[in-house]
Design a protein around this motif. Structure first.
Motif, PDB file in Angstrom:
ATOM      1  N   SER A  79      -1.378  -1.840  12.160  1.00  0.00           N
ATOM      2  CA  SER A  79      -2.765  -1.517  12.541  1.00  0.00           C
ATOM      3  C   SER A  79      -3.586  -2.741  12.124  1.00  0.00           C
ATOM      4  O   SER A  79      -3.415  -3.236  11.010  1.00  0.00           O
ATOM      5  CB  SER A  79      -3.179  -0.266  11.757  1.00  0.00           C
ATOM      6  N   LYS A 105     -10.171  -1.746  14.196  1.00  0.00           N
ATOM      7  CA  LYS A 105     -10.817  -0.708  13.388  1.00  0.00           C
ATOM      8  C   LYS A 105     -12.302  -1.022  13.225  1.00  0.00           C
ATOM      9  O   LYS A 105     -13.167  -0.161  13.386  1.00  0.00           O
ATOM     10  CB  LYS A 105     -10.143  -0.621  12.013  1.00  0.00           C
ATOM     11  N   ARG A 132      -9.423  -8.320   4.737  1.00  0.00           N
ATOM     12  CA  ARG A 132      -8.346  -7.841   5.611  1.00  0.00           C
ATOM     13  C   ARG A 132      -8.151  -8.792   6.805  1.00  0.00           C
ATOM     14  O   ARG A 132      -7.011  -9.176   7.107  1.00  0.00           O
ATOM     15  CB  ARG A 132      -8.662  -6.437   6.117  1.00  0.00           C
ATOM     16  N   PRO A 142      -4.753   8.905   3.624  1.00  0.00           N
ATOM     17  CA  PRO A 142      -4.886   7.809   4.598  1.00  0.00           C
ATOM     18  C   PRO A 142      -3.970   6.617   4.301  1.00  0.00           C
ATOM     19  O   PRO A 142      -3.607   5.869   5.184  1.00  0.00           O
ATOM     20  CB  PRO A 142      -6.347   7.397   4.486  1.00  0.00           C
ATOM     21  N   GLN A 181       3.238   4.350   8.980  1.00  0.00           N
ATOM     22  CA  GLN A 181       3.838   3.044   8.631  1.00  0.00           C
ATOM     23  C   GLN A 181       4.903   3.201   7.562  1.00  0.00           C
ATOM     24  O   GLN A 181       5.923   2.513   7.562  1.00  0.00           O
ATOM     25  CB  GLN A 181       2.730   2.117   8.129  1.00  0.00           C
ATOM     26  N   GLN A 196       0.834  -1.212   0.000  1.00  0.00           N
ATOM     27  CA  GLN A 196       0.000   0.000   0.000  1.00  0.00           C
ATOM     28  C   GLN A 196       0.867   1.260   0.000  1.00  0.00           C
ATOM     29  O   GLN A 196       2.076   1.204   0.213  1.00  0.00           O
ATOM     30  CB  GLN A 196      -0.912   0.023   1.214  1.00  0.00           C
ATOM     31  N   TYR A 221       1.759  -4.605   7.503  1.00  0.00           N
ATOM     32  CA  TYR A 221       0.308  -4.499   7.317  1.00  0.00           C
ATOM     33  C   TYR A 221      -0.197  -5.792   6.665  1.00  0.00           C
ATOM     34  O   TYR A 221       0.605  -6.631   6.195  1.00  0.00           O
ATOM     35  CB  TYR A 221      -0.015  -3.268   6.462  1.00  0.00           C
TER      36      TYR A 221
HETATM   37  O1  F6P Z   1       0.016   2.930   5.237  1.00  0.00           O
HETATM   38  C1  F6P Z   1      -0.805   3.989   5.521  1.00  0.00           C
HETATM   39  C2  F6P Z   1      -1.445   3.868   6.888  1.00  0.00           C
HETATM   40  O2  F6P Z   1      -1.938   5.105   7.313  1.00  0.00           O
HETATM   41  C3  F6P Z   1      -0.457   3.344   7.880  1.00  0.00           C
HETATM   42  O3  F6P Z   1       0.339   4.354   8.431  1.00  0.00           O
HETATM   43  C4  F6P Z   1      -1.298   2.658   8.892  1.00  0.00           C
HETATM   44  O4  F6P Z   1      -0.618   1.565   9.436  1.00  0.00           O
HETATM   45  C5  F6P Z   1      -2.483   2.166   8.080  1.00  0.00           C
HETATM   46  O5  F6P Z   1      -2.542   2.950   6.898  1.00  0.00           O
HETATM   47  C6  F6P Z   1      -3.758   2.335   8.877  1.00  0.00           C
HETATM   48  O6  F6P Z   1      -4.770   1.698   8.145  1.00  0.00           O
HETATM   49  P1  F6P Z   1      -6.193   1.474   8.834  1.00  0.00           P
HETATM   50  O7  F6P Z   1      -6.644   2.818   9.289  1.00  0.00           O
HETATM   51  O8  F6P Z   1      -7.044   0.897   7.739  1.00  0.00           O
HETATM   52  O9  F6P Z   1      -5.979   0.515   9.964  1.00  0.00           O
END
Ligand code: F6P
Length: 473
Positions: free
Chosen positions: A144, A149, A172, A23, A28, A9, A120
């Motif tokens: 994350s 989430k 995911r 976003p 990360q 990503q 990730y």
């Molecule tokens: O890679 C971009 C990012 O913002 C990371 O910094 C973070 O780990 C991830 O996306 C967060 O993704 P989500 O909000 O879907 O958990």
């Protein structure tokens, strides 16, 4: 060794384009970039592997290969096509990860890497596919996780179709479970992250969060080329502006720098100032929020959830009659944030982060590196980071406790800021993080080259999630 950082990503380039502005370009990517640099500086061949994007709205990511100006030549950014050329949000990448891995392995041919660090769920899924084909082991760093989430966004069986359409949670969670089951080790920043994030019901029988042998606790570092006490040209540029705004008022600041997100609980600090006698005479409030110069005027630029948070802040400032001594600073970059931190550190200021829950807490570490005294939530990573007393831990749900912590921090600023700086410079460096990863890699061992074609990993956990949500009723 030849080590890959698999991070499909976002994307990477010499200019760190779009970092923190989108976003999919968050902290990360800073973590992967800094750690890859630290590994390359130790002499390893390091490739950051990500998706190639040929889209005139994202021109920085079209080349198949790129190197950073400032890094050893042994560090490359490799971009492989998958899912077409246009930019895709991270939630849409799942069906294209196998294509990314096929193209990556074709590129390497027989010169296969020794080890993969996966970042990730999309990196973890890709690393598991790589391992099936080649036997190359990998670590999984979640950064994350989807289950938190899913809960935080209030997903339930009624709104599930809408949430699934937007966030693809079933893909995911499946990818995260595959990553946890197949990784040689799972890298976490703190013990709390292991206990609290990996123990979620949706990861049952994919990982046992109390099985220490499956995890390695390796905290991230701070970018000391940005966050330190050393003044830069930018400090001299912004000092006149800050002097103009704060010159007459020599009081120290209570510095807050976070997204306008309810979980960051900025309102907790303001309630503390409103309720704690003498605190509002002793200090002024500095709110560093990207894009907000004058909140009453700029509030319309924000998302609905950010507006809700800011409205509550403005209402409290008015009723508590502390709006005058609250300054909103629109900070454009990490360099400017560090220079602003230094300005207030020199005036004996504290850094307040009173999140209801903070998984790790890189912000207070960065602030401490510039000389601010940390007054931080005891819920989550900061309670491990400042366990040595180099930061003041407060209960984010009790404004009077936050107020007491802020008073204490202001009174003991010099002693605390010195201790916090020492703690950060000793423990939270990317060199230490690299050493942590390398000891895991040495422990696990590198590639076992085998071409076992196994059943491709299925990506769908819809039924499991629906069952979980029904249990939530
Ligand atoms: O890679 C971009 C990012 O913002 C990371 O910094 C973070 O780990 C991830 O996306 C967060 O993704 P989500 O909000 O879907 O958990």
């Amino acid at each position: 060794m030849h080590i890959i950082f698999l991070n499909p990503q976002g994307n990477f380039d010499q200019e760190d384009s779009h970092l923190t502005e989108h976003p999919d370009f968050g902290g990360q990517l800073v973590y992967v970039k800094e750690l890859a640099h630290a590994m390359a500086e130790l002499g390893h061949n390091v490739d950051i592997v990500t998706r190639r994007i040929r889209d005139n709205k994202w021109p920085e990511f079209a080349a198949d290969q790129e190197s950073y100006k400032s890094s050893p030549k042994t560090l490359r950014i490799l971009r492989f096509p998958c899912g077409g050329d246009k930019f895709l949000e991270k939630e849409q990448l799942w069906p294209h990860i196998p294509e990314l891995i096929t193209n990556m392995l074709n590129f390497y041919g027989d010169m296969r890497p020794d080890f993969v660090t996966a970042h990730y769920a999309d990196g973890g899924y890709g690393a598991a596919l790589t391992q099936i084909k080649t036997g190359i082991p990998f670590t999984f760093t979640g950064h994350s996780l989807g289950a938190q989430k899913l809960d935080k966004l209030g997903t339930n069986k009624v709104n599930w179709p809408k949430m699934e359409a937007r966030f693809n949670f079933s893909k995911r969670i499946a990818a995260e479970r595959i990553s946890m089951q197949n990784a040689a080790r799972i890298i976490v920043s703190t013990g709390q992250e292991k206990e609290e994030q990996y123990s979620h019901h949706l990861y049952n029988d994919a990982i046992n969060s109390s099985d220490k042998s499956r995890f390695a606790i390796t905290p991230p570092g701070v970018n000391e080329s940005i966050f330190s006490t050393k003044e830069t040209e930018l400090d001299n540029q912004i000092k006149p502006k800050l002097e103009a705004e704060f010159g007459e008022d020599a009081r120290p600041g209570i510095v807050i720098s976070s997204r306008l997100d309810e979980k960051k609980n900025i309102i907790g600090v303001l309630k503390a100032v409103a309720e704690t006698r003498h605190l509002s005479e002793k200090a002024q409030i500095i709110l560093c929020v990207r894009g907000i110069e004058c909140p009453e005027r700029d509030i319309g630029k924000l998302s609905n959830s950010e507006q809700t948070v800011l409205k509550e802040i403005l209402e409290l400032l008015a009723t508590a009659n502390i709006r005058q001594q609250t300054h909103f600073l629109n900070i454009g970059s990490q360099l400017e944030l560090a220079a602003t931190y230094r300005f207030f550190a020199q005036r004996g200021s504290v850094f307040a982060l009173t999140s209801l829950y903070e998984p790790f807490g890189l912000a207070p570490i960065e602030a401490a590196a510039t000389g601010l005294a940390p007054v931080v939530t005891k819920n989550g990573g900061p309670s491990e980071i400042f366990a040595d007393g180099s930061g003041i831990l407060v209960d984010p749900f009790v404004p009077s406790n936050i107020g007491q912590g802020l008073m204490d921090g202001l009174e003991r600023h010099y002693e605390l800021s010195q201790a916090a700086m020492r703690r950060v410079n000793e423990v939270y460096t990317w060199q230490n993080t690299a050493a942590g990863y390398l000891s895991v890699i040495e422990n696990v061992g590198t590639a076992k080259k085998s071409n076992t074609e196994e059943e491709p990993l299925k990506l769908d956990e819809n039924k499991r999630i629906i069952k979980y949500l029904e249990g939530q009723a």
